[in-house]
Design a protein around this motif. Structure first.
Motif, PDB file in Angstrom:
ATOM      1  N   LEU A 114      38.038 -33.913  13.891  1.00 14.32           N
ATOM      2  CA  LEU A 114      37.768 -33.835  12.451  1.00 14.32           C
ATOM      3  C   LEU A 114      36.494 -33.065  12.142  1.00 14.32           C
ATOM      4  CD1 LEU A 114      38.612 -37.543  11.514  1.00 14.32           C
ATOM      5  CD2 LEU A 114      40.119 -35.546  11.392  1.00 14.32           C
ATOM      6  N   LEU A 115      35.715 -32.727  13.185  1.00 13.56           N
ATOM      7  CA  LEU A 115      34.472 -32.007  12.984  1.00 13.56           C
ATOM      8  C   LEU A 115      34.737 -30.554  12.615  1.00 13.56           C
ATOM      9  CD1 LEU A 115      32.192 -33.275  15.893  1.00 13.56           C
ATOM     10  CD2 LEU A 115      31.664 -33.382  13.468  1.00 13.56           C
ATOM     11  N   ALA A 116      33.903 -30.023  11.740  1.00 18.19           N
ATOM     12  CA  ALA A 116      34.017 -28.617  11.358  1.00 18.19           C
ATOM     13  C   ALA A 116      33.639 -27.729  12.537  1.00 18.19           C
ATOM     14  CB  ALA A 116      33.111 -28.326  10.166  1.00 18.19           C
ATOM     15  N   ASP A 117      34.372 -26.647  12.707  1.00 13.84           N
ATOM     16  CA  ASP A 117      34.074 -25.702  13.788  1.00 13.84           C
ATOM     17  C   ASP A 117      32.698 -25.072  13.570  1.00 13.84           C
ATOM     18  OD1 ASP A 117      36.515 -26.180  14.933  1.00 13.84           O
ATOM     19  OD2 ASP A 117      37.521 -24.520  13.914  1.00 13.84           O
ATOM     20  N   GLY A 118      31.969 -24.934  14.668  1.00 11.60           N
ATOM     21  CA  GLY A 118      30.685 -24.247  14.607  1.00 11.60           C
ATOM     22  C   GLY A 118      29.503 -25.123  14.282  1.00 11.60           C
ATOM     23  N   SER A 119      29.729 -26.359  13.872  1.00 10.44           N
ATOM     24  CA  SER A 119      28.596 -27.226  13.548  1.00 10.44           C
ATOM     25  C   SER A 119      27.958 -27.731  14.849  1.00 10.44           C
ATOM     26  CB  SER A 119      29.048 -28.428  12.718  1.00 10.44           C
ATOM     27  OG  SER A 119      27.969 -29.343  12.558  1.00 10.44           O
ATOM     28  N   PRO A 120      26.631 -27.633  14.972  1.00  9.56           N
ATOM     29  CA  PRO A 120      25.975 -28.111  16.199  1.00  9.56           C
ATOM     30  C   PRO A 120      25.735 -29.616  16.198  1.00  9.56           C
ATOM     31  CG  PRO A 120      24.330 -27.187  14.735  1.00  9.56           C
ATOM     32  CD  PRO A 120      25.660 -26.993  14.056  1.00  9.56           C
ATOM     33  N   TRP A 121      26.040 -30.284  15.066  1.00  9.40           N
ATOM     34  CA  TRP A 121      25.732 -31.706  14.934  1.00  9.40           C
ATOM     35  C   TRP A 121      26.965 -32.557  15.120  1.00  9.40           C
ATOM     36  CZ3 TRP A 121      20.735 -31.749  15.092  1.00  9.40           C
ATOM     37  CH2 TRP A 121      20.002 -30.731  14.470  1.00  9.40           C
ATOM     38  N   LEU A 122      26.758 -33.747  15.622  1.00  9.25           N
ATOM     39  CA  LEU A 122      27.857 -34.700  15.758  1.00  9.25           C
ATOM     40  C   LEU A 122      28.227 -35.300  14.409  1.00  9.25           C
ATOM     41  CD1 LEU A 122      29.762 -36.051  17.769  1.00  9.25           C
ATOM     42  CD2 LEU A 122      28.045 -37.861  18.101  1.00  9.25           C
ATOM     43  N   PHE A 123      27.233 -35.411  13.514  1.00 10.57           N
ATOM     44  CA  PHE A 123      27.472 -35.944  12.173  1.00 10.57           C
ATOM     45  C   PHE A 123      26.930 -34.965  11.143  1.00 10.57           C
ATOM     46  CE2 PHE A 123      26.950 -39.693  14.962  1.00 10.57           C
ATOM     47  CZ  PHE A 123      28.236 -40.221  14.844  1.00 10.57           C
ATOM     48  N   PRO A 124      27.622 -33.827  10.955  1.00  8.43           N
ATOM     49  CA  PRO A 124      27.100 -32.784  10.066  1.00  8.43           C
ATOM     50  C   PRO A 124      27.203 -33.172   8.603  1.00  8.43           C
ATOM     51  CG  PRO A 124      29.298 -32.221  10.835  1.00  8.43           C
ATOM     52  CD  PRO A 124      28.907 -33.464  11.567  1.00  8.43           C
TER      53      PRO A 124
END
Length: 309
Positions: free
Chosen positions: A195-205
């Motif tokens: 479910l995480l957005a591609d390219g985000s370096p954070w686990l909880f962006p």
């Protein structure tokens, strides 16, 4: 040399030799700059009388705040003594304000179960809301790994160690430690990762960064309210306390707990040893060797040798 220059040198030493965090350095600077402003004749040349007058001016502060300010003074003058700028440490003659460290607020096992039941229910189904899955994972890591709020919200994706049995956490003082990742948390992580957005370096962006501690606090209290628990009794730090307390109740080793919590001093960890008297009695009744002896059994006969003349 001016007070300002000496304070700068002291803070440089604290950063380089003792690894003091930015927050610690900022607190020391505020305390020392304030003392230098209040003391007539300059801080570096202050005597015991001047420091006592300064501490008297701090009487309106909480004892913990006054104690912190005195600690900064003691360390500053110790630095001046080591550097040959003074021949004594006048702050050592000042009595430390009496402080009583409050015991942490505790959640019962029943409260924790209700909190998890609500989070699991909200994240159930074939296509659960992403926010609900995220909340469940946040809860698993707060209570299951004992993370600080700041450590949790700033977890990068790469925090997962090999095999994902541990998290690599960067805590106070910019120090890294390994924190166990439970099987339950790994299962929820498997649901959250897609479910995480591609390219985000954070686990909880969140936006261009990660969710904030304030947002985590709000989300957790919202969950507590829906679970029928007083929101005022819940915070990320309360769940960290529950993690530590419940582990100790289960027989965890204090040193292991110190490592998991990232405490530099085990004295900080020892606050979690506040177990109730009922559990202590139960522990003695179950674990002490006398508990396994037959109360009606007489002691075996023992031959006593007669000492030779």
């Amino acid at each position: 040399m001016s007070d300002g220059a000496l304070i700068d040198r002291f803070l440089e030493m604290m950063a380089a030799e003792r690894g003091a965090s930015r927050n610690t350095l900022a607190a020391y600077r505020r305390d020392l700059d304030q003392a230098a402003e209040w003391i007539t004749g300059g801080l570096a040349d202050a005597d015991v009388a001047a420091l006592r007058k300064l501490m008297a001016d701090y009487q309106s502060l909480a004892a913990s705040s006054a104690a912190r300010k005195l600690s900064a003074l003691r360390q500053f003058f110790a630095f001046l003594l080591d550097e040959g700028e003074r021949a004594d440490n006048p702050a050592l003659d000042i009595a430390r304000p009496a402080t009583q460290r409050p015991l942490p607020r505790i959640l019962t096992h029943e409260d924790v179960e209700r909190l998890f039941a609500q989070a699991v229910e909200e994240a159930a189904g074939e296509v659960p809301p992403a926010a609900a899955v995220r909340m469940l994972l946040l809860l698993e890591l707060l209570y299951g790994s004992g993370l600080r709020a700041s450590e949790l919200v700033s977890l990068p994706r790469r925090a997962m160690a090999g095999g994902r049995e541990f998290l690599i956490v960067r805590g106070k003082g910019d120090k890294e430690r390994l924190v166990p990742l439970s099987g339950r948390a790994r299962d929820v992580l498997d649901r959250w990762t897609p479910l995480l957005a591609d390219g985000s370096p954070w686990l909880f962006p969140s936006g261009k960064a990660h969710i904030s501690r304030v947002r985590l606090f709000q989300m957790l209290r919202g969950l507590a309210g829906r679970a029928g628990i007083d929101p005022a009794a819940i915070s990320p730090h309360v769940l960290r306390h529950a993690f530590a307390t419940h582990l100790l109740e289960g027989g965890a080793d204090l040193r292991a707990l110190q490592l998991m919590l990232g405490h530099a001093d085990i004295a900080t960890t020892e606050i979690y040893t506040h177990v109730d008297s009922r559990r202590l009695v139960e522990l003695v009744n179950k674990r002490h060797p006398l508990a396994h002896m037959d109360a009606g059994r007489t002691a075996p006969d023992v031959d006593v040798a007669t000492p030779s003349a």
